[in-house]
Design an enzyme around this catalytic site. Structure first.
Site, PDB file in Angstrom:
ATOM      1  N   SER A 239       0.832  -1.220   0.000  1.00 51.83           N
ATOM      2  CA  SER A 239       0.000   0.000   0.000  1.00 51.83           C
ATOM      3  C   SER A 239       0.859   1.260   0.000  1.00 51.83           C
ATOM      4  CB  SER A 239      -0.968   0.003   1.183  1.00 51.83           C
ATOM      5  OG  SER A 239      -0.285  -0.246   2.390  1.00 51.83           O
ATOM      6  N   HIS A 269      -1.883  -8.894   1.878  1.00 52.54           N
ATOM      7  CA  HIS A 269      -1.565  -7.639   2.584  1.00 52.54           C
ATOM      8  C   HIS A 269      -2.704  -7.344   3.567  1.00 52.54           C
ATOM      9  CE1 HIS A 269       0.237  -3.843   3.356  1.00 52.54           C
ATOM     10  NE2 HIS A 269      -0.157  -3.148   2.310  1.00 52.54           N
ATOM     11  N   HIS A 316       5.926 -12.579   7.471  1.00 52.81           N
ATOM     12  CA  HIS A 316       6.148 -11.191   7.056  1.00 52.81           C
ATOM     13  C   HIS A 316       7.357 -11.116   6.134  1.00 52.81           C
ATOM     14  CE1 HIS A 316       6.506  -6.820   7.250  1.00 52.81           C
ATOM     15  NE2 HIS A 316       5.245  -6.855   7.602  1.00 52.81           N
ATOM     16  N   ARG A 325       2.936  -4.609  16.708  1.00 52.55           N
ATOM     17  CA  ARG A 325       1.549  -4.158  16.555  1.00 52.55           C
ATOM     18  C   ARG A 325       0.600  -5.265  17.018  1.00 52.55           C
ATOM     19  NH1 ARG A 325       1.631  -2.865  10.295  1.00 52.55           N
ATOM     20  NH2 ARG A 325       2.521  -4.960  10.394  1.00 52.55           N
ATOM     21  N   ASP A 371      -2.219  -8.454  11.564  1.00 50.27           N
ATOM     22  CA  ASP A 371      -3.563  -8.856  11.142  1.00 50.27           C
ATOM     23  C   ASP A 371      -4.134 -10.016  11.943  1.00 50.27           C
ATOM     24  OD1 ASP A 371      -3.821  -6.959   9.073  1.00 50.27           O
ATOM     25  OD2 ASP A 371      -2.434  -8.122   7.869  1.00 50.27           O
TER      26      ASP A 371
HETATM   27  N1  HAX Z   1       1.523 -19.656   5.889  1.00 50.24           N
HETATM   28  C1  HAX Z   1       1.999 -20.549   4.987  1.00 50.24           C
HETATM   29  N2  HAX Z   1       3.049 -20.341   4.194  1.00 50.24           N
HETATM   30  C2  HAX Z   1       3.676 -19.166   4.338  1.00 50.24           C
HETATM   31  C3  HAX Z   1       3.277 -18.197   5.261  1.00 50.24           C
HETATM   32  C4  HAX Z   1       2.140 -18.456   6.049  1.00 50.24           C
HETATM   33  N3  HAX Z   1       1.642 -17.587   6.913  1.00 50.24           N
HETATM   34  N4  HAX Z   1       4.102 -17.131   5.157  1.00 50.24           N
HETATM   35  C5  HAX Z   1       4.992 -17.436   4.194  1.00 50.24           C
HETATM   36  N5  HAX Z   1       4.735 -18.655   3.696  1.00 50.24           N
HETATM   37  C6  HAX Z   1       5.396 -19.334   2.566  1.00 50.24           C
HETATM   38  C7  HAX Z   1       5.279 -18.443   1.334  1.00 50.24           C
HETATM   39  O1  HAX Z   1       4.014 -18.586   0.706  1.00 50.24           O
HETATM   40  C8  HAX Z   1       6.440 -18.916   0.504  1.00 50.24           C
HETATM   41  O2  HAX Z   1       6.055 -20.122  -0.099  1.00 50.24           O
HETATM   42  P1  HAX Z   1       6.539 -20.490  -1.607  1.00 50.24           P
HETATM   43  O3  HAX Z   1       8.018 -20.621  -1.513  1.00 50.24           O
HETATM   44  O4  HAX Z   1       5.821 -21.753  -1.890  1.00 50.24           O
HETATM   45  O5  HAX Z   1       6.119 -19.344  -2.482  1.00 50.24           O
HETATM   46  C9  HAX Z   1       7.484 -19.237   1.571  1.00 50.24           C
HETATM   47  O6  HAX Z   1       6.774 -19.416   2.823  1.00 50.24           O
HETATM   48  C10 HAX Z   1       8.514 -18.131   1.772  1.00 50.24           C
HETATM   49  O7  HAX Z   1       7.827 -16.921   2.029  1.00 50.24           O
HETATM   50  P2  HAX Z   1       8.495 -15.791   2.934  1.00 50.24           P
HETATM   51  O8  HAX Z   1       9.743 -15.334   2.276  1.00 50.24           O
HETATM   52  O9  HAX Z   1       8.581 -16.240   4.356  1.00 50.24           O
HETATM   53  O10 HAX Z   1       7.380 -14.665   2.916  1.00 50.24           O
HETATM   54  P3  HAX Z   1       7.114 -13.569   1.784  1.00 50.24           P
HETATM   55  O11 HAX Z   1       7.986 -12.390   2.072  1.00 50.24           O
HETATM   56  O12 HAX Z   1       7.188 -14.156   0.422  1.00 50.24           O
HETATM   57  O13 HAX Z   1       5.587 -13.202   2.045  1.00 50.24           O
HETATM   58  C11 HAX Z   1       3.697 -12.710   3.376  1.00 50.24           C
HETATM   59  C12 HAX Z   1       5.193 -12.460   3.167  1.00 50.24           C
HETATM   60  C13 HAX Z   1       3.208 -11.779   4.479  1.00 50.24           C
HETATM   61  C14 HAX Z   1       2.954 -12.358   2.085  1.00 50.24           C
HETATM   62  C15 HAX Z   1       3.482 -14.187   3.771  1.00 50.24           C
HETATM   63  O14 HAX Z   1       4.121 -14.435   5.013  1.00 50.24           O
HETATM   64  C16 HAX Z   1       2.011 -14.572   3.870  1.00 50.24           C
HETATM   65  O15 HAX Z   1       1.415 -14.928   2.857  1.00 50.24           O
HETATM   66  N6  HAX Z   1       1.403 -14.508   5.115  1.00 50.24           N
HETATM   67  C17 HAX Z   1      -0.015 -14.779   5.254  1.00 50.24           C
HETATM   68  C18 HAX Z   1      -0.853 -13.585   4.825  1.00 50.24           C
HETATM   69  C19 HAX Z   1      -0.697 -12.441   5.788  1.00 50.24           C
HETATM   70  O16 HAX Z   1      -0.786 -12.587   6.997  1.00 50.24           O
HETATM   71  N7  HAX Z   1      -0.479 -11.236   5.237  1.00 50.24           N
HETATM   72  C20 HAX Z   1      -0.369 -10.010   6.027  1.00 50.24           C
HETATM   73  C21 HAX Z   1       1.067  -9.573   6.212  1.00 50.24           C
HETATM   74  C22 HAX Z   1       1.189  -8.317   7.002  1.00 50.24           C
HETATM   75  C23 HAX Z   1       0.628  -7.194   6.212  1.00 50.24           C
HETATM   76  O17 HAX Z   1       1.097  -6.783   5.174  1.00 50.24           O
HETATM   77  N8  HAX Z   1      -0.449  -6.692   6.650  1.00 50.24           N
HETATM   78  O18 HAX Z   1      -1.091  -5.808   5.905  1.00 50.24           O
END
Ligand code: HAX
Length: 433
Positions: A239, A269, A316, A325, A371
């Site tokens: 964002s 996000h 994250h 937070r 979240d």
């Molecule tokens: N559950 C399962 N798998 C997860 C995970 C979770 N909560 N978090 C990361 N992973 C997986 C990823 O999908 C990725 O898998 P692939 O290799 O198969 O693609 C792997 O672990 C490595 O990811 P990472 O490097 O640890 O995390 P990223 O930086 O790629 O992504 C995210 C960060 C926040 C998008 C990710 O942790 C996620 O999808 N979390 C769940 C959704 C969520 O809570 N989002 C909110 C985040 C905070 C925010 O922005 N709030 O607005």
């Protein structure tokens, strides 16, 4: 001296620092990056500048150098309330100075003078399908107000780089002042039988929002806490980055914020807060309405992972520990609602999810983010329509991203244009024949 004059002094003092860095030190190397970083969303590549907040992977966010606890303690509060004026927090984000109560109240008065939402915004919202997602309604309401942009008029009258921040500041403040009514209107129109509540301009931002939502105190304090916590998380998140990117083309604050909110509406996000609640409801549904045991939760967490989905509210891109937070909201729950059933379930997830994610072995950060806790407090105060949670996030996020693009304009940051390469070029660098 008022907020805008203080901000002008800060901008004048800051500009030579940016000019010096660019002119005299522009060739200094910041480091190299890898193919993984290039393909993988630019993780860790230092290519954004902001002084509004900084995210340390181990400590979490600091706003203008202060931790969350310091912000909540040091900033002025309405009498008898536990959390600071959101308007005073806006002063702080823009200037880096903790305002006095008098300075915060000046901003409260300024916001009131700008708070009236044009009728056509409500007309547009009412013309949209009622099953539209609230984030789509929210983003549209901001976009449709673009005709009000003072920056746009300033640009059309003859753009001046040195004074462009002024109309950006005006647009930012005009938008923020209107957000409580727009958000509450969407909520009451969509979920409460189309019964909007008129604003009460004797109240501050948090107080008026709670009033228009139709939720009694201490929800006003919950709103203040929530908006401050969600405001900013440095510049690389979707964002903030989107808002900055769009603004870098000299798009005004309406166009830029609306775009940023569309990014916030993604499930990876800001939408993750609604996903957490919908996931927990799914658990309930599958158990026939029974409160899950730890064993049930472990099974559901594994089922979620094995289905290929992520555990919402965990992980994250930058953080490598529990999000402060999350902790801040958890402390609120421990103080005001320790026996709440939903809070107990979220706490139970906290006990088991990090271990499961570690065993699963993919997520670099197995700890909860903001979240995973935020919906619980909303639910407790009667806001059970979890599709709306990202709008609350968006109201808070607007403060951070609008402070950032006001400063972007003040420092004349360049239009964003990172360079792309082809896959063949990467293969050549990697030595792949
Ligand atoms: N559950 C399962 N798998 C997860 C995970 C979770 N909560 N978090 C990361 N992973 C997986 C990823 O999908 C990725 O898998 P692939 O290799 O198969 O693609 C792997 O672990 C490595 O990811 P990472 O490097 O640890 O995390 P990223 O930086 O790629 O992504 C995210 C960060 C926040 C998008 C990710 O942790 C996620 O999808 N979390 C769940 C959704 C969520 O809570 N989002 C909110 C985040 C905070 C925010 O922005 N709030 O607005």
């Amino acid at each position: 001296m008022g907020l805008k004059e203080v901000l002008k002094q800060k901008i004048d003092a800051h500009r030579p620092r940016t000019t010096k860095l660019l002119k005299e030190f522009g060739n200094v190397k910041l480091g190299e990056y890898t193919i993984e970083q290039c393909i993988g969303g630019g993780r860790g590549i230092k290519s954004l500048v902001t002084d509004i907040s900084y995210l340390d992977p181990m400590e979490g966010i600091r706003f203008r150098g202060l931790t969350i606890d310091e912000v909540m303690t040091k900033l002025p509060k309405p009498d008898g309330k536990d959390y600071p004026y959101v308007e005073g927090f806006w002063y702080f984000l823009l200037t880096g100075d903790v305002p006095t109560k008098e300075q915060a109240l000046e901003v409260v008065a300024d916001f009131k003078s700008r708070a009236q939402v044009p009728q056509y915004v409500f007309d547009v919202l009412r013309a949209m399908p009622r099953d539209e997602h609230p984030m789509t309604l929210f983003s549209t309401a901001i976009l449709v107000m673009q005709r009000e942009s003072k920056f746009c008029k300033f640009y059309n009258a003859g753009f001046n780089k040195m004074t462009a921040w002024d109309s950006m500041y005006e647009d930012a403040t005009d938008i923020l002042a209107k957000l409580p009514e727009i958000a509450a209107y969407i909520y009451r129109m969509k979920y409460k039988g189309d019964t909007p509540i008129a604003p009460d301009y004797s109240l501050d931002f948090g107080g008026n929002f709670a009033h228009m939502m139709g939720i009694k105190p201490p929800y006003d304090d919950v709103a203040r806490m929530y908006f401050i916590l969600h405001s900013d998380h440095e510049s690389g998140n979707v964002s903030a980055h989107t808002t900055h990117l769009v603004a870098s083309a000299l798009s005004d604050a309406y166009l830029s914020l609306s775009a940023g909110l569309n990014g916030l509406a993604g499930p990876l996000h800001g939408l993750a807060n609604q996903e957490v609640l919908s996931w927990i409801q799914e658990v309930y549904r599958k158990l026939g309405g029974k409160v899950p045991t730890k064993e049930d939760l472990v099974k559901f967490l594994w089922d979620t992972l094995n289905s290929g989905a992520v555990i919402p509210g965990y992980g994250h891109a930058v953080l490598r520990k529990t999000d402060p937070r999350y902790t801040s909201q958890r402390e609120y729950c421990l103080k005001y609602m320790p026996d709440d059933e939903l809070f107990k379930i979220v706490s139970m997830i906290y006990e088991v999810a990090p271990g499961i994610l570690q065993e699963h072995g993919k997520a670099k950060n197995p700890w909860p983010n903001v979240d995973s806790q935020s919906g619980v407090i909303q639910w407790y105060y009667g806001l059970t329509e979890y599709d709306f949670y990202t709008v609350l996030f968006g109201v808070g996020r607007a403060f951070g991203v609008l402070a950032n693009i006001t400063w972007d304009r003040a420092l004349g940051y360049a239009i964003e244009r990172p360079k792309s390469v082809t896959t063949a070029m990467l293969e050549e660098v990697a030595g792949i024949k």
